[in-house]
Enzyme design. Sequence first.
Site, PDB file in Angstrom:
ATOM      1  N   SER A  66       0.831  -1.211   0.000  1.00 50.73           N
ATOM      2  CA  SER A  66       0.000   0.000   0.000  1.00 50.73           C
ATOM      3  C   SER A  66       0.863   1.257   0.000  1.00 50.73           C
ATOM      4  O   SER A  66       1.977   1.254   0.536  1.00 50.73           O
ATOM      5  CB  SER A  66      -0.869  -0.004   1.262  1.00 50.73           C
ATOM      6  N   TYR A  75      -1.526  -0.518  10.247  1.00 55.43           N
ATOM      7  CA  TYR A  75      -1.566  -0.936   8.832  1.00 55.43           C
ATOM      8  C   TYR A  75      -0.364  -0.350   8.083  1.00 55.43           C
ATOM      9  O   TYR A  75       0.302  -1.046   7.307  1.00 55.43           O
ATOM     10  CB  TYR A  75      -2.887  -0.466   8.224  1.00 55.43           C
TER      11      TYR A  75
HETATM   12  P1  NAP Z   1     -10.747  -7.219   0.496  1.00 56.00           P
HETATM   13  O1  NAP Z   1     -11.707  -6.998  -0.605  1.00 56.00           O
HETATM   14  O2  NAP Z   1     -11.144  -6.874   1.891  1.00 56.00           O
HETATM   15  O3  NAP Z   1     -10.273  -8.774   0.446  1.00 56.00           O
HETATM   16  C1  NAP Z   1      -9.396  -9.255   1.403  1.00 56.00           C
HETATM   17  C2  NAP Z   1      -9.098 -10.704   1.128  1.00 56.00           C
HETATM   18  O4  NAP Z   1      -8.150 -11.163   2.112  1.00 56.00           O
HETATM   19  C3  NAP Z   1     -10.326 -11.610   1.265  1.00 56.00           C
HETATM   20  O5  NAP Z   1     -10.210 -12.664   0.339  1.00 56.00           O
HETATM   21  C4  NAP Z   1     -10.187 -12.137   2.688  1.00 56.00           C
HETATM   22  O6  NAP Z   1     -10.810 -13.399   2.888  1.00 56.00           O
HETATM   23  C5  NAP Z   1      -8.682 -12.321   2.766  1.00 56.00           C
HETATM   24  N1  NAP Z   1      -8.143 -12.397   4.124  1.00 56.00           N
HETATM   25  C6  NAP Z   1      -8.244 -11.498   5.126  1.00 56.00           C
HETATM   26  N2  NAP Z   1      -7.605 -11.934   6.226  1.00 56.00           N
HETATM   27  C7  NAP Z   1      -7.081 -13.144   5.902  1.00 56.00           C
HETATM   28  C8  NAP Z   1      -6.322 -14.102   6.596  1.00 56.00           C
HETATM   29  N3  NAP Z   1      -5.941 -13.906   7.873  1.00 56.00           N
HETATM   30  N4  NAP Z   1      -5.974 -15.245   5.959  1.00 56.00           N
HETATM   31  C9  NAP Z   1      -6.341 -15.476   4.675  1.00 56.00           C
HETATM   32  N5  NAP Z   1      -7.074 -14.595   3.959  1.00 56.00           N
HETATM   33  C10 NAP Z   1      -7.427 -13.447   4.557  1.00 56.00           C
HETATM   34  O7  NAP Z   1      -9.375  -6.431   0.265  1.00 56.00           O
HETATM   35  P2  NAP Z   1      -8.647  -5.896  -1.064  1.00 56.00           P
HETATM   36  O8  NAP Z   1      -8.945  -4.464  -1.187  1.00 56.00           O
HETATM   37  O9  NAP Z   1      -8.885  -6.814  -2.205  1.00 56.00           O
HETATM   38  O10 NAP Z   1      -7.132  -5.995  -0.552  1.00 56.00           O
HETATM   39  C11 NAP Z   1      -6.194  -6.942  -1.029  1.00 56.00           C
HETATM   40  C12 NAP Z   1      -4.801  -6.453  -0.660  1.00 56.00           C
HETATM   41  O11 NAP Z   1      -4.575  -5.161  -1.235  1.00 56.00           O
HETATM   42  C13 NAP Z   1      -4.583  -6.273   0.858  1.00 56.00           C
HETATM   43  O12 NAP Z   1      -3.291  -6.696   1.213  1.00 56.00           O
HETATM   44  C14 NAP Z   1      -4.712  -4.772   1.045  1.00 56.00           C
HETATM   45  O13 NAP Z   1      -4.006  -4.318   2.177  1.00 56.00           O
HETATM   46  C15 NAP Z   1      -4.100  -4.264  -0.253  1.00 56.00           C
HETATM   47  N6  NAP Z   1      -4.492  -2.895  -0.559  1.00 56.00           N
HETATM   48  C16 NAP Z   1      -5.789  -2.599  -0.860  1.00 56.00           C
HETATM   49  C17 NAP Z   1      -6.136  -1.268  -1.120  1.00 56.00           C
HETATM   50  C18 NAP Z   1      -7.531  -0.854  -1.460  1.00 56.00           C
HETATM   51  O14 NAP Z   1      -7.766   0.357  -1.584  1.00 56.00           O
HETATM   52  N7  NAP Z   1      -8.474  -1.769  -1.614  1.00 56.00           N
HETATM   53  C19 NAP Z   1      -5.151  -0.278  -1.074  1.00 56.00           C
HETATM   54  C20 NAP Z   1      -3.848  -0.630  -0.768  1.00 56.00           C
HETATM   55  C21 NAP Z   1      -3.522  -1.944  -0.531  1.00 56.00           C
HETATM   56  P3  NAP Z   1     -12.361 -13.565   3.400  1.00 56.00           P
HETATM   57  O15 NAP Z   1     -13.241 -13.275   2.216  1.00 56.00           O
HETATM   58  O16 NAP Z   1     -12.452 -14.985   3.810  1.00 56.00           O
HETATM   59  O17 NAP Z   1     -12.536 -12.591   4.521  1.00 56.00           O
END
Ligand code: NAP
Length: 242
Positions: free
Chosen positions: A139, A152
């Site tokens: 991020s 975070y």
């Molecule tokens: P999201 O829609 O909330 O999806 C998160 C995913 O991670 C889900 O599949 C969730 O599984 C899984 N997860 C959470 N905790 C876990 C654990 N302990 N073990 C295994 N799986 C786990 O998030 P996203 O936005 O796609 O984010 C994906 C990555 O991008 C993350 O690392 C996040 O920090 C990074 N990121 C996102 C953004 C943004 O703006 N969205 C910005 C910067 C970085 P369940 O469905 O089972 O809960």
Amino acid sequence: MSTVLITGASRGIGKALAKKFAQNSYDLVINCIRSKDTLEALALEFENTCHITCIPCAGDVSDPLFVAEMFQKAREALGGIDILINNAGIADIGLFHEMSIERWQQIINTNLSSVFYCCRQAAPHMIQNKSGRIINISSVWGVTGASCEAAYSAAKGGVNAFTRALAKELAPSNIQVNAIACGAIDTQMNACFSSEERAALEEEIPCGRYGTPEEVAELAFSLAVSSSYLTGQIIGLDGGWI
Ligand code: NAP
């Protein structure tokens, strides 16, 4: 290289990553923690539409014992993982001094320790093959820090430093390690924002909009097939925001 393990693949960025690699005929292991039924349905969909092997493996990547089991399953089914994408993550917004120690540990373990656990399991096969790719989904907050997201930011900053260090350690084995530092991407992680907050944020982003999970997947795929000289980089994908 033909096998990919993607953590956090039930929705959002992880799901888009899985779809991109499935459509390009890679065999997959996909993971999430709670959405087991969704993950299994997704695996079936990819197997049927893309004619690949896709193994769903639900469990907590912040638990090193589960991670060891997941890689054992991957080795038995696919013979090893060529490309590891550490994507699972959770965010937390609040004043840092009001955060409990348990929540701090959960944020650090889910976002950062999990990356160490997965790389540690993936590396021996890659070192033996003298080939491999590790892509960490990080991020912009790991680069700049964000108010009210101290844990975070610390975790993602750790992922960035770990990425750079591991790239140096694994480059002699022809393994590339890079991170994508995402800005605001349109997923459930940002569902907590009101429409006013979202509009205000979009105004701050020079591109004028959130990024899409598919745009992250495109960049990750290009890293997976890029020159072996591209390693140790934290690549921003943020619409010019940071
Ligand atoms: P999201 O829609 O909330 O999806 C998160 C995913 O991670 C889900 O599949 C969730 O599984 C899984 N997860 C959470 N905790 C876990 C654990 N302990 N073990 C295994 N799986 C786990 O998030 P996203 O936005 O796609 O984010 C994906 C990555 O991008 C993350 O690392 C996040 O920090 C990074 N990121 C996102 C953004 C943004 O703006 N969205 C910005 C910067 C970085 P369940 O469905 O089972 O809960």
